[in-house]
Design a protein around this motif. Sequence first.
Motif, PDB file in Angstrom:
ATOM      1  N   VAL A  55       0.779  -1.490  -0.132  1.00  0.00           N
ATOM      2  CA  VAL A  55      -0.199   0.022  -0.033  1.00  0.00           C
ATOM      3  C   VAL A  55       0.604   1.446  -0.464  1.00  0.00           C
ATOM      4  O   VAL A  55       0.464   1.981  -0.724  1.00  0.00           O
ATOM      5  CB  VAL A  55      -0.976  -0.034   0.966  1.00  0.00           C
ATOM      6  CG1 VAL A  55      -1.977   1.116   1.578  1.00  0.00           C
ATOM      7  CG2 VAL A  55      -1.853  -1.149   0.637  1.00  0.00           C
ATOM      8  N   LYS A  56       2.076   1.404   1.459  1.00  0.00           N
ATOM      9  CA  LYS A  56       3.219   2.514   0.505  1.00  0.00           C
ATOM     10  C   LYS A  56       3.533   2.632  -0.853  1.00  0.00           C
ATOM     11  O   LYS A  56       3.303   3.888  -0.625  1.00  0.00           O
ATOM     12  CB  LYS A  56       3.907   2.232   2.242  1.00  0.00           C
ATOM     13  CG  LYS A  56       5.284   3.632   1.920  1.00  0.00           C
ATOM     14  CD  LYS A  56       5.880   2.293   2.772  1.00  0.00           C
ATOM     15  CE  LYS A  56       7.045   3.942   3.574  1.00  0.00           C
ATOM     16  NZ  LYS A  56       7.848   3.782   4.082  1.00  0.00           N
ATOM     17  N   ASP A  57       3.611   1.578  -1.479  1.00  0.00           N
ATOM     18  CA  ASP A  57       4.763   2.076  -2.395  1.00  0.00           C
ATOM     19  C   ASP A  57       3.637   2.308  -3.490  1.00  0.00           C
ATOM     20  O   ASP A  57       3.917   3.172  -3.777  1.00  0.00           O
ATOM     21  CB  ASP A  57       5.104   0.499  -3.040  1.00  0.00           C
ATOM     22  CG  ASP A  57       6.131   0.532  -4.215  1.00  0.00           C
ATOM     23  OD1 ASP A  57       7.240   1.281  -4.344  1.00  0.00           O
ATOM     24  OD2 ASP A  57       5.425  -0.477  -5.229  1.00  0.00           O
ATOM     25  N   VAL A  58       2.314   1.306  -3.457  1.00  0.00           N
ATOM     26  CA  VAL A  58       1.706   1.494  -4.739  1.00  0.00           C
ATOM     27  C   VAL A  58       0.309   3.015  -3.981  1.00  0.00           C
ATOM     28  O   VAL A  58       0.841   4.210  -5.568  1.00  0.00           O
ATOM     29  CB  VAL A  58       0.424   1.087  -4.894  1.00  0.00           C
ATOM     30  CG1 VAL A  58      -1.111   1.652  -5.574  1.00  0.00           C
ATOM     31  CG2 VAL A  58       0.763  -0.367  -5.062  1.00  0.00           C
ATOM     32  N   ASN A  59       0.776   3.802  -3.047  1.00  0.00           N
ATOM     33  CA  ASN A  59       0.153   5.051  -2.552  1.00  0.00           C
ATOM     34  C   ASN A  59       1.025   6.176  -3.090  1.00  0.00           C
ATOM     35  O   ASN A  59       1.274   7.475  -3.972  1.00  0.00           O
ATOM     36  CB  ASN A  59      -0.211   5.286  -1.431  1.00  0.00           C
ATOM     37  CG  ASN A  59      -1.458   4.573  -1.239  1.00  0.00           C
ATOM     38  OD1 ASN A  59      -2.327   4.496  -2.496  1.00  0.00           O
ATOM     39  ND2 ASN A  59      -1.831   4.319  -0.038  1.00  0.00           N
ATOM     40  N   ALA A  60       2.330   5.741  -2.920  1.00  0.00           N
ATOM     41  CA  ALA A  60       4.049   6.976  -2.965  1.00  0.00           C
ATOM     42  C   ALA A  60       3.877   6.788  -5.126  1.00  0.00           C
ATOM     43  O   ALA A  60       3.729   8.378  -4.979  1.00  0.00           O
ATOM     44  CB  ALA A  60       5.060   6.195  -2.770  1.00  0.00           C
ATOM     45  N   LYS A  61       3.676   5.996  -5.021  1.00  0.00           N
ATOM     46  CA  LYS A  61       3.663   6.272  -7.074  1.00  0.00           C
ATOM     47  C   LYS A  61       2.308   6.998  -7.790  1.00  0.00           C
ATOM     48  O   LYS A  61       2.932   7.515  -8.013  1.00  0.00           O
ATOM     49  CB  LYS A  61       3.983   5.106  -8.030  1.00  0.00           C
ATOM     50  CG  LYS A  61       4.972   3.927  -7.347  1.00  0.00           C
ATOM     51  CD  LYS A  61       4.688   2.461  -7.692  1.00  0.00           C
ATOM     52  CE  LYS A  61       6.280   2.023  -7.781  1.00  0.00           C
ATOM     53  NZ  LYS A  61       7.007   0.195  -8.313  1.00  0.00           N
ATOM     54  N   ARG A  62       0.947   6.585  -7.450  1.00  0.00           N
ATOM     55  CA  ARG A  62      -0.241   6.686  -6.484  1.00  0.00           C
ATOM     56  C   ARG A  62       0.275   8.386  -6.836  1.00  0.00           C
ATOM     57  O   ARG A  62       0.280   9.668  -7.659  1.00  0.00           O
ATOM     58  CB  ARG A  62      -0.980   6.443  -6.667  1.00  0.00           C
ATOM     59  CG  ARG A  62      -1.558   5.386  -7.319  1.00  0.00           C
ATOM     60  CD  ARG A  62      -3.156   4.582  -6.897  1.00  0.00           C
ATOM     61  NE  ARG A  62      -3.601   3.211  -7.128  1.00  0.00           N
ATOM     62  CZ  ARG A  62      -4.354   2.765  -6.689  1.00  0.00           C
ATOM     63  NH1 ARG A  62      -4.998   3.840  -6.073  1.00  0.00           N
ATOM     64  NH2 ARG A  62      -4.296   1.285  -7.105  1.00  0.00           N
ATOM     65  N   LYS A  63       0.737   8.999  -5.681  1.00  0.00           N
ATOM     66  CA  LYS A  63       0.213  10.466  -5.747  1.00  0.00           C
ATOM     67  C   LYS A  63       1.936  11.178  -6.550  1.00  0.00           C
ATOM     68  O   LYS A  63       1.825  12.435  -6.909  1.00  0.00           O
ATOM     69  CB  LYS A  63       1.230  10.529  -4.223  1.00  0.00           C
ATOM     70  CG  LYS A  63       1.373  12.071  -3.553  1.00  0.00           C
ATOM     71  CD  LYS A  63       1.370  12.271  -2.057  1.00  0.00           C
ATOM     72  CE  LYS A  63       1.264  14.147  -1.403  1.00  0.00           C
ATOM     73  NZ  LYS A  63       1.121  13.773  -0.314  1.00  0.00           N
ATOM     74  N   ALA A  64       3.275  10.602  -6.701  1.00  0.00           N
ATOM     75  CA  ALA A  64       4.001  11.462  -7.962  1.00  0.00           C
ATOM     76  C   ALA A  64       3.766  11.546  -9.107  1.00  0.00           C
ATOM     77  O   ALA A  64       3.569  13.081  -9.567  1.00  0.00           O
ATOM     78  CB  ALA A  64       4.866  10.306  -7.435  1.00  0.00           C
TER      79      ALA A  64
END
Length: 107
Positions: A55-64
């Motif tokens: 979740v942390k990885d996916v959300n960081a990529k989405r936010k970028a």
Amino acid sequence: MKNRILSALFALPLLLSLPAMAIELDEAKQKGYVGEQTDGYLGIVKSAPEVPELVKDVNAKRKAKYQELAQKNGISLAQVEALAGKKAVEKTSAGHYILLDGQWVKK
């Protein structure tokens, strides 16, 4: 302004797939560990050892990507997040979870 928002809206499906994590993300959704939220980000429905990092990885990529889209289209991050959340909920497969009014529900 409307064209910029529409442009961002059409780019969102690409952002939601995140190919590098597709197999793990799909599996986590299938098992009911994660779900889509109306803010455009992934949330934890029920925890498992690997879920928080996913979740942390996916959300960081989405936010970028959302920030990139917002800047490119001259709109706010909040607008992109709202559009992404709407699209994510619409695209969520039957039987997968979405967060609505603070509650996880199966679509």
